[in-house]
Structures are given as C-alpha cells and as structure tokens.
Design an enzyme around this catalytic site. Structure first.
Site, short mmCIF file in Angstrom:
data_model
loop_
_atom_site.label_atom_id
_atom_site.label_comp_id
_atom_site.label_asym_id
_atom_site.label_seq_id
_atom_site.Cartn_x
_atom_site.Cartn_y
_atom_site.Cartn_z
N ASN A 9 69.19 53.90 69.25
CA ASN A 9 69.05 52.32 67.97
C ASN A 9 67.84 51.80 69.08
O ASN A 9 68.70 50.67 69.96
CB ASN A 9 69.87 51.19 67.63
CG ASN A 9 69.08 49.87 66.48
OD1 ASN A 9 68.15 49.84 66.62
ND2 ASN A 9 70.35 49.69 66.41
N TRP A 10 66.98 51.69 69.03
CA TRP A 10 66.23 50.92 70.18
C TRP A 10 66.18 49.49 70.41
O TRP A 10 65.31 48.60 71.14
CB TRP A 10 64.71 51.72 70.51
CG TRP A 10 64.81 53.31 70.77
CD1 TRP A 10 65.92 53.81 71.26
CD2 TRP A 10 63.95 53.33 71.43
NE1 TRP A 10 65.92 55.02 72.09
CE2 TRP A 10 64.63 55.32 72.37
CE3 TRP A 10 62.41 54.02 71.46
CZ2 TRP A 10 63.51 56.29 72.60
CZ3 TRP A 10 62.07 55.18 72.18
CH2 TRP A 10 62.59 56.50 72.30
N LYS A 11 65.84 49.03 68.92
CA LYS A 11 65.29 47.69 68.40
C LYS A 11 64.43 47.30 68.36
O LYS A 11 63.07 48.10 68.75
CB LYS A 11 66.84 46.66 68.48
CG LYS A 11 68.36 47.45 68.71
CD LYS A 11 68.96 46.88 68.97
CE LYS A 11 70.24 46.41 68.90
NZ LYS A 11 71.93 46.31 68.91
N HIS A 95 72.42 47.46 59.41
CA HIS A 95 72.74 47.18 60.37
C HIS A 95 72.86 45.59 60.54
O HIS A 95 72.70 45.24 59.77
CB HIS A 95 71.47 47.48 61.46
CG HIS A 95 71.98 47.18 62.74
ND1 HIS A 95 71.26 46.06 63.62
CD2 HIS A 95 72.43 48.39 63.93
CE1 HIS A 95 72.32 45.97 65.15
NE2 HIS A 95 72.34 47.31 65.08
N GLU A 97 72.86 43.09 62.66
CA GLU A 97 70.98 42.25 63.08
C GLU A 97 70.24 41.82 61.71
O GLU A 97 70.11 41.24 61.27
CB GLU A 97 69.92 43.00 63.99
CG GLU A 97 71.42 42.77 65.46
CD GLU A 97 70.70 43.63 66.40
OE1 GLU A 97 70.24 44.48 66.53
OE2 GLU A 97 71.67 43.91 67.38
N GLU A 167 80.69 49.48 63.83
CA GLU A 167 79.75 49.32 64.34
C GLU A 167 80.74 47.42 64.33
O GLU A 167 79.70 46.27 63.70
CB GLU A 167 78.41 48.91 64.37
CG GLU A 167 77.58 50.10 64.46
CD GLU A 167 76.38 50.37 65.16
OE1 GLU A 167 75.88 49.97 65.89
OE2 GLU A 167 75.27 49.21 64.21
N GLY A 173 76.06 44.76 71.44
CA GLY A 173 75.05 43.80 72.53
C GLY A 173 75.91 42.88 73.40
O GLY A 173 75.63 41.86 73.93
N SER A 212 78.23 48.57 72.47
CA SER A 212 78.57 48.58 73.67
C SER A 212 78.86 49.85 73.93
O SER A 212 79.51 49.89 75.52
CB SER A 212 79.41 47.31 74.09
OG SER A 212 78.74 46.07 73.72
N GLY A 233 73.08 51.11 71.30
CA GLY A 233 71.85 50.08 71.76
C GLY A 233 70.78 50.31 73.01
O GLY A 233 71.23 50.70 73.40
N GLY A 234 72.24 49.11 73.70
CA GLY A 234 70.79 48.75 74.95
C GLY A 234 71.32 49.88 75.72
O GLY A 234 70.20 50.13 76.94
P1 PGA Z 1 74.81 48.51 71.23
O1 PGA Z 1 74.08 48.54 70.16
O2 PGA Z 1 74.95 49.47 71.77
O3 PGA Z 1 73.36 47.21 72.47
O4 PGA Z 1 76.12 47.14 71.48
C1 PGA Z 1 74.77 49.54 69.33
C2 PGA Z 1 73.93 48.63 67.94
O5 PGA Z 1 73.89 47.63 67.21
O6 PGA Z 1 73.66 49.67 66.98
#
Ligand code: PGA
Length: 249
Positions: A9-11, A95, A97, A167, A173, A212, A233-234
C-alpha cells in the site's frame, strides 16, 4: 491450501519518476517462483503508469479505495469500472486512514466493498482496532462489527472472492508491530467467526496482517497458522524490503 498474498500500500507517496524506478526494481527482483502472490497499490494517478510497467510480470495491481457508486455525480471518487479498465485487480476498502482520518463508517465501507465486487475487483477489507479499543478489551467486538457490516449488506456469501486484512490501528506506521501471537489470536478469531456461518469460506479466506510489517519481522508473522500474507505500508516503498517480505510469504 491458501496462497499467501503480499500487497504494498503505497499510500499518498511517489512521483512519476520514483514510481518508475520502484516498479523497475520490483520487476528486476520479482520471480514467478515466489510462493506468494504479489500486488502493489499506488495512488490512483499512477495506476495506468503502473499497469503499463507491470504488464506480463505477474505482479498485480490494486487501488487504495473505490467508490460505492458505479458512476455519476460523485466528485473526487473513482469507480470500480474505471479501476477495472485501468487494469486493477484488488481494491483496498476500509483502510484505517479512510475510517479514522476521513470518517468512513462501517456501512460506507461495506457499500464500497459491494461496489468493488460488482465491478469485478477483489476487495481487500481492512479491519482493526484503535489503541484505546485494545486497551478496553473490545478488539474482537470492533473487528466483528466491521466484518458484520459487509455480511449485513451482502450475506456471508458476499465475502466469497474477497480478502480480509487485519490491521491494528496502533501498529500502522508507528513501528509498533503486533507480536506474532497477538496478530495470530485476532486472525484465528476472524476465521472462527466466519466458520460459524460458512466453514468452507472461512477455510479459504486469505487473512492478511498489516501494521509495521517489515523485512525483519515478516517471517515470524507469516509463519503463524492464520496469517496468509501482508498489507505493507512503509516497507513497500523500498523494493528490496518489499521483496524480502514477498519471499517470506
Ligand atoms: P505500515 O502500513 O506498514 O506503514 O504500518 C500498513 C498499512 O497501512 O496498510
């Protein structure tokens, strides 16, 4: 036997140039021999660029959301038919967010899930509790309600052909991963919950962990019985880290 899925997930990250180089590094390191299916979910604006770059590679494409409606006056939204035409296979819905920064309620997430399915996309339904919910011991209740919103709308059979991603919001994050045992416990809860209504569906459902997950902790998380992959994500923004996670799947 459930095939693992590792999705990046590149956001809201990247430029045309950085997306181009990330994609070519992924292509260079990707092998069809991987046990896991691999997908990347760039920002909408980069989907067509990514589709062109990934053509014929075996790396699938996902979107980070999808509109609950198929077309019309819905400013700022992108529909499932548009995503399908752009070469998208998976659509993330719910998600954290979207839920907690943009206020998307369970019912809207369920409607987005339904639209993804109607449009021939595979929804990745994100569920997970906030820190205060974990501390109040209501993780299972929160996760169950998020899943029940979809079941209420589509029936248990509506979950067929979808993916669930657990999640925990406090792990996204933050660098604070759920321990393999903490994650496994919630994954097992989700599978047992589904099994009460449809044992075969529960058995085949891919349940991903996200929050994470990185190159160092992926193998431990992915070795858990009910963890069938990751939503990253990251660490998905660094080709080598992402590929290491894919190899662990
Ligand atoms: P993260 O994000 O790996 O940076 O914690 C995961 C996600 O939001 O899907």
């Amino acid at each position: 036997m459930r095939q693992p899925l590792v999705a990046g997930n590149w956001k809201m990250n990247g430029t045309k140039a950085s997306v181009e180089s990330l994609l070519s590094e992924l292509k260079a390191g990707f092998s069809d021999a991987l046990n896991a299916e691999v997908a990347v979910c760039p920002s909408y604006i980069f989907l067509e660029q990514a589709a062109a770059a990934l053509k014929g590679t075996g790396i699938a494409l996902g979107s980070q959301n999808v509109c609950d409606q198929d077309k019309g006056a819905f400013t700022g939204e992108v529909s499932a038919p548009m995503l399908k035409e752009a070469g998208v296979k998976y659509a993330i819905v719910g998600h954290s967010e979207r839920r907690h920064v943009y206020g998307e309620a369970d019912a809207l997430v369920a409607a987005r899930f339904a639209a993804a399915k109607r449009g021939g996309l595979i929804p990745i339904l994100c569920v997970g509790e906030k820190l205060e919910e974990r501390e109040a011991n209501i993780t299972e209740k929160v996760v169950a309600a998020q899943i029940d919103a979809v079941i209420d709308l589509l029936g248990i059979e509506g979950l067929q052909g979808s993916v669930i991603a657990y999640e925990p919001v406090w792990a996204i994050g933050t660098g604070k991963t759920a321990s393999p045992e903490q994650a496994q416990a919630v994954h097992a809860f989700i599978r047992a919950k589904l099994a009460k209504q449809d044992a075969a569906l529960a058995d085949s459902m891919q349940i991903l962990y996200g929050g994470s997950m990185n190159a160092a902790n992926a193998a431990d998380l992915l070795s858990q019985a009910d963890i069938d992959g990751g939503l990253i994500g990251g660490a998905a923004l660094k080709a080598e880290d992402f590929l290491t996670i894919c190899r662990a799947g």
